[in-house]
Design an enzyme around this catalytic site. Structure first.
Site, mmCIF file in Angstrom:
data_model
loop_
_atom_site.group_PDB
_atom_site.id
_atom_site.type_symbol
_atom_site.label_atom_id
_atom_site.label_comp_id
_atom_site.label_asym_id
_atom_site.label_seq_id
_atom_site.Cartn_x
_atom_site.Cartn_y
_atom_site.Cartn_z
ATOM 1 N N CYS A 6 0.978 -1.096 0.020
ATOM 2 C CA CYS A 6 0.159 0.024 0.100
ATOM 3 C C CYS A 6 0.962 1.143 0.119
ATOM 4 O O CYS A 6 2.077 1.077 -0.051
ATOM 5 C CB CYS A 6 -0.856 -0.120 1.211
ATOM 6 S SG CYS A 6 0.024 0.045 2.582
ATOM 7 N N CYS A 64 3.563 1.510 2.358
ATOM 8 C CA CYS A 64 5.027 0.818 2.167
ATOM 9 C C CYS A 64 5.596 1.774 1.076
ATOM 10 O O CYS A 64 7.058 1.880 1.281
ATOM 11 C CB CYS A 64 4.559 -0.329 1.405
ATOM 12 S SG CYS A 64 3.410 -1.588 2.298
ATOM 13 N N ASP A 67 -6.331 25.719 -32.717
ATOM 14 C CA ASP A 67 -5.496 26.053 -33.832
ATOM 15 C C ASP A 67 -6.135 25.761 -35.076
ATOM 16 O O ASP A 67 -6.623 24.566 -35.074
ATOM 17 C CB ASP A 67 -4.090 25.799 -33.782
ATOM 18 C CG ASP A 67 -3.331 26.312 -34.670
ATOM 19 O OD1 ASP A 67 -3.352 27.297 -34.784
ATOM 20 O OD2 ASP A 67 -2.368 25.505 -35.179
ATOM 21 N N ASP A 104 -0.906 22.143 -32.948
ATOM 22 C CA ASP A 104 0.192 21.156 -33.493
ATOM 23 C C ASP A 104 1.602 21.296 -32.934
ATOM 24 O O ASP A 104 2.342 21.133 -33.352
ATOM 25 C CB ASP A 104 0.118 21.071 -34.979
ATOM 26 C CG ASP A 104 0.206 22.494 -35.694
ATOM 27 O OD1 ASP A 104 0.554 23.671 -34.806
ATOM 28 O OD2 ASP A 104 0.191 22.694 -36.738
ATOM 29 N N ASP A 107 3.051 25.752 -31.355
ATOM 30 C CA ASP A 107 2.238 26.332 -30.645
ATOM 31 C C ASP A 107 2.662 26.223 -29.058
ATOM 32 O O ASP A 107 1.668 26.172 -28.184
ATOM 33 C CB ASP A 107 0.798 25.872 -30.798
ATOM 34 C CG ASP A 107 0.284 26.080 -32.016
ATOM 35 O OD1 ASP A 107 0.305 27.456 -32.303
ATOM 36 O OD2 ASP A 107 -0.230 25.269 -32.856
HETATM 37 P P1 ADP Z 1 -2.451 28.946 -37.713
HETATM 38 O O1 ADP Z 1 -1.562 27.633 -37.306
HETATM 39 O O2 ADP Z 1 -3.425 29.389 -36.809
HETATM 40 O O3 ADP Z 1 -2.975 28.828 -38.857
HETATM 41 P P2 ADP Z 1 0.445 30.151 -37.761
HETATM 42 O O4 ADP Z 1 0.741 31.009 -36.584
HETATM 43 O O5 ADP Z 1 1.234 28.898 -37.921
HETATM 44 O O6 ADP Z 1 -1.312 30.110 -37.762
HETATM 45 O O7 ADP Z 1 0.481 31.137 -39.270
HETATM 46 C C1 ADP Z 1 -0.270 32.003 -39.518
HETATM 47 C C2 ADP Z 1 -0.250 32.546 -40.809
HETATM 48 O O8 ADP Z 1 1.115 33.069 -40.967
HETATM 49 C C3 ADP Z 1 -0.331 31.643 -41.844
HETATM 50 O O9 ADP Z 1 -1.662 31.705 -42.287
HETATM 51 C C4 ADP Z 1 0.717 32.169 -43.064
HETATM 52 O O10 ADP Z 1 -0.170 33.269 -43.681
HETATM 53 C C5 ADP Z 1 1.530 32.991 -42.185
HETATM 54 N N1 ADP Z 1 2.842 32.146 -42.179
HETATM 55 C C6 ADP Z 1 3.268 31.403 -40.995
HETATM 56 N N2 ADP Z 1 4.401 30.978 -41.455
HETATM 57 C C7 ADP Z 1 4.594 30.892 -42.777
HETATM 58 C C8 ADP Z 1 5.439 30.164 -43.672
HETATM 59 N N3 ADP Z 1 6.528 29.628 -43.363
HETATM 60 N N4 ADP Z 1 5.207 30.641 -45.033
HETATM 61 C C9 ADP Z 1 4.227 31.462 -45.548
HETATM 62 N N5 ADP Z 1 3.360 31.931 -44.467
HETATM 63 C C10 ADP Z 1 3.496 31.668 -43.211
HETATM 64 MG MG MG Z 2 -0.104 26.389 -36.543
#
Ligand code: ADP
Ligand code: MG
Length: 759
Positions: free
Chosen positions: A21, A24, A451, A646, A650
């Site tokens: 338990c 222990c 997201d 994801d 985030d």
């Molecule tokens: P979410 O996951 O909420 O869609 P993100 O923060 O990952 O948002 O991205 C927000 C926006 O920023 C995207 O919709 C895009 O327009 C722009 N963005 C982010 N990273 C990139 C990238 N590597 N190339 C082009 N656009 C990007």
């Molecule tokens: Mg995202």
């Protein structure tokens, strides 16, 4: 002498036997932590293991085993590959427990029968016995008592040996454990009865009846062992999911060496080895397919049982089942880094973690043994002093009943048992809980923030169209964008790079690359600055947007490409909504959970997804910091927020939320932020995880109440509070049975979670 800087940190998991338990468990934990060279030690009651971090320069594993032994429990240094060793011992242990329990209870019954004439209860049972076994009354008194004595002594030695041994070892080191209580209880009953058998005149001289309690001694031991055996079985069941996972990985693999497939033990596979997998086999390692195509059942990792198609270039996960194709894959992650191994490690950690709810139970348990000893002595003295006849036997029976009923076993198992089963059930569904605290936090959630990309949508956007501003070509736009995006892991980036690969465009060198979260990326190509991202990015760098934004779809996402501060074109992308998103949002609403979408994407695409899945609220064009602020804002209003994201990009939002739910891709599980990882990325598992967490917390509460109630009611009855009014006493043997019953019912209640189904 090693200076503190030179300490050699080592970690070790030692199997510990004989714990019953949380008292222990705490006892062993304290003993280990008290050793100066032990940095940290935690003991898991469910898996019977001690996880120890220690300084290998000044203490050896053998010393650690000795510490555990001296605290009254059994341990041994595992041999290499020693898991089977402990398993065997545990099995031996279980079958011994069963034999001893049955043997001792039978002997106890026999004892009871034989001592009927002695008791002279003049009850109906007595009269019946006199008719059926009249010879019992013919056995001379002394002969009968002596044979009872012999039977009991033999039973105690045979069945109680380990219990008494443990109590003695603890006593020698100035401590006491649960076995000490049992030893005191049965030992004093045995001593008393022996004196009454051989020197009855001592009692008669004091005006006391020389009563014997031999049958109680045997029955107490018998029920105790029966309880431990049943508990053991139930515990094994609760750990079932973990064991099932461990058995999934095949022992051997067909490794291709010199063009030929040879069978090798899995431990000899090296990263990069080509491994052949035949139809119907379990895949031995995580890898990337280099030849062939097949469909694979990944349900053990993701909870989804529909087979998924896999062909050259796709990743396969070790432990999943290959259906119909033969293929060759290049081994990627081996051993402890493999997906399944990581999952099991996380599960094990989760199962040994404690729920905050357990803290109270633990603090009660740790002061239990001494308190019960005191209570038992007090009970004896009070009864002896207060009962009108100064009944020694009444006082004695009560004192012993208290000693044997008082194990807070049920208390110690209350939350670990529920957590263990819930973590196992979760993993079967594709939900990895990070621990008891995560489960508790998730159960309290009243709003879920999503997201968008990769959670509500598939996270695999497709390029719809490419537009070039006058004077530029579409190819050039894509080429520039892909050169920069090849350094990003964003889903949009992946899609752009894939399209460029398809057209066999070459990537330019991109020094001074900088990722701008929520906006895009900037880099240098040749002499010029290149910006790739959304409208926010253009605004930030004072780049003029297009006069007329032509789009194929009204709700797509566009990625602008600018060179030398001038827009040269844009790429239009669209991500598909996951088919399960609508049902997931609906199920959450039915649980009265507010659903909110937070996205960095533009208004049109955000609103399209929001209306398709009928989410309660939507916020778009949000930078990562704004998402964080939004969570803080809701929390300030007193809401309990879960954030679904994801994982890696985030991480901050997941950490800030009351419960973070990461969409796991199947690798790097341990690095995922958050409290819960959804392995298959199926959004339906979000309401599933919350429901399971709520159900688990309900079971934990029931268990704790039940354990508490049992002690709150059981101990006073054992102390005899009902005797003056109702003449109800708890016979010591019954007390022992009740104790066993309480832990078994807590385990059985927890096992109900194995059948949990998402509503
Ligand atoms: P979410 O996951 O909420 O869609 P993100 O923060 O990952 O948002 O991205 C927000 C926006 O920023 C995207 O919709 C895009 O327009 C722009 N963005 C982010 N990273 C990139 C990238 N590597 N190339 C082009 N656009 C990007
Ligand atoms: Mg995202």
């Amino acid at each position: 002498m090693a200076s503190p800087q030179e300490k050699n940190h080592a970690q070790l998991a030692l199997p510990v036997l004989g714990m019953t338990c949380s008292a222990c468990q705490i006892h062993v934990e304290k003993a280990l932590n008290a050793a100066p060279s032990v940095e940290a030690a935690t003991v898991n009651l469910m898996t019977h293991t001690a996880h120890i971090t220690y300084d290998s320069g000044s203490i050896t594993p053998e010393d650690l085993v000795a510490i555990i032994r001296n605290s009254g429990y059994e341990a041994s240094v595992p041999r290499s590959g020693g898991a089977s060793d402990t398993e065997e011992r545990e099995q031996d242990n279980a079958s011994q427990l069963k034999t001893k329990a049955i043997g001792t209870i039978s002997a106890g019954m026999l004892c009871m029968l034989l001592s009927m004439p002695e008791m002279q209860t003049h009850s109906a049972v007595d009269h019946w016995l006199m008719k059926v076994f009249p010879f019992l009354w013919q056995i001379p008194h002394q002969a009968l008592s002596i044979s009872l004595f012999a039977l009991t002594a033999a039973g105690m030695l045979w069945a109680g040996g380990p219990i008494y041994g443990s109590a003695w070892r603890a006593f020698r080191h100035g401590s006491s454990n649960m076995n000490s209580l049992v030893t005191l209880g049965t030992g004093s009953a045995f001593l008393y009865s022996s004196v009454a058998t051989f020197f009855p005149e001592i009692f008669l001289h004091h005006g006391l009846a020389p009563q014997i309690y031999f049958e109680s001694v045997l029955l107490i031991l018998g029920f105790l062992l029966l309880g431990r055996w049943l508990e053991d079985r139930a515990k094994h069941k609760t750990l079932g999911a973990l064991k099932a996972f461990a058995s999934l990985l095949p022992n051997r693999a067909h490794v291709i060496r010199g063009g030929e497939a040879i069978d090798l033990p899995i431990s000899e596979i090296q990263k990069g080895d080509p491994v052949a997998v035949r139809p119907g086999e379990r895949i031995p390692v995580d890898g990337i397919i280099t030849e062939g195509r097949t469909s694979i059942d990944e349900s053990l990792i993701t909870g989804e049982s529909t087979p998924v198609e896999r062909s050259v270039g796709d990743a396969v996960i070790g432990g999943s089942l290959n259906y119909d194709g033969a293929f060759v894959c290049k081994a990627q992650t081996i051993g402890a880094e493999g997906t399944l191994a990581q999952m099991m490690k996380l599960m094990e950690e989760a199962q040994s973690s404690k729920a905050p709810m357990q803290k109270l139970a633990d603090s009660i348990s740790s002061i239990f043994v001494p308190s019960i000893l005191v209570l038992s002595v007090l009970t004896f003295l009070l009864w002896y002093a207060l009962s009108p006849t100064h009944s020694f036997s009444l006082a004695f029976a009560c004192a012993i009943a208290i000693l044997v009923i008082a194990c807070p076993c049920a208390m110690g198992l209350a939350t670990p048992a529920a957590i263990t089963v819930a973590v196992g059930r979760g993993a079967q569904m594709g939900v990895l809980f990070k621990g008891g605290e995560s489960i508790e936090r998730l159960s309290r959630v009243d709003s879920v923030l999503f997201d968008k990309t990769g959670t509500l949508t598939k996270g695999r956007p497709q390029v719809l169209s490419i537009h070039a501003v006058e004077g530029n070509s579409e190819t050039k736009v894509l080429e520039l964008a892909a050169s920069v995006e090849s350094h990003s892991e964003h889903p949009l980036a992946t899609a752009i790079v894939e399209r460029a690969k398809l057209l066999q465009l070459s990537a330019a060198a991109t020094p001074n690359l900088q990722v701008l979260p929520g906006r895009g990326i900037q880099a240098q190509i040749g002499e010029e600055e290149v910006h790739v991202g959304n409208r926010k990015l253009l605004e930030e760098y004072g780049i003029a947007g297009p006069d007329d934004l032509q789009r194929v779809s009204p709700s797509s996402t566009e990625v602008f490409v600018a060179k030398g501060g001038k827009l040269i074109g844009w790429i239009e992308l669209r991500d598909e909504i996951r088919s399960e998103s609508f049902s997931a949002v609906k199920a959450l609403k039915e649980e009265r959970i507010t659903t909110v979408m937070l996205t960095g994407d533009n208004q049109a695409s955000a609103q399209e997804v929001a209306s398709a899945v009928q989410i309660d609220q939507v916020h778009w064009s949000m930078l990562p910091e704004q998402k964080l602020d939004h969570i803080r804002h809701l929390q300030a209003k007193g809401q309990k927020v879960a954030m679904v994201g994801d994982g890696i990009n985030d991480a901050a939002a997941l950490a800030q939320a009351d419960a973070g739910i990461a969409m796991g891709t199947g690798t790097d599980l341990a690095q995922e932020a958050g409290d819960v990882v959804l392995l298959g990325g199926n959004p339906l598992n979000i309401p599933g995880a919350i429901q399971l967490a709520r159900q688990t917390v309900r079971v934990m509460k029931q268990n704790l109440w039940w354990a508490l109630l049992y002690n709150v009611i059981g101990i006073p009855i054992a102390a005899g509070v009902l005797y003056p009014k109702f003449h109800v006493l708890l016979n010591p043997a019954l007390a022992s049975a009740a104790m066993a019953l309480s832990s078994i019912s807590v385990l059985a209640n927890s096992l109900r979670l194995r059948r949990f189904q998402t509503q």
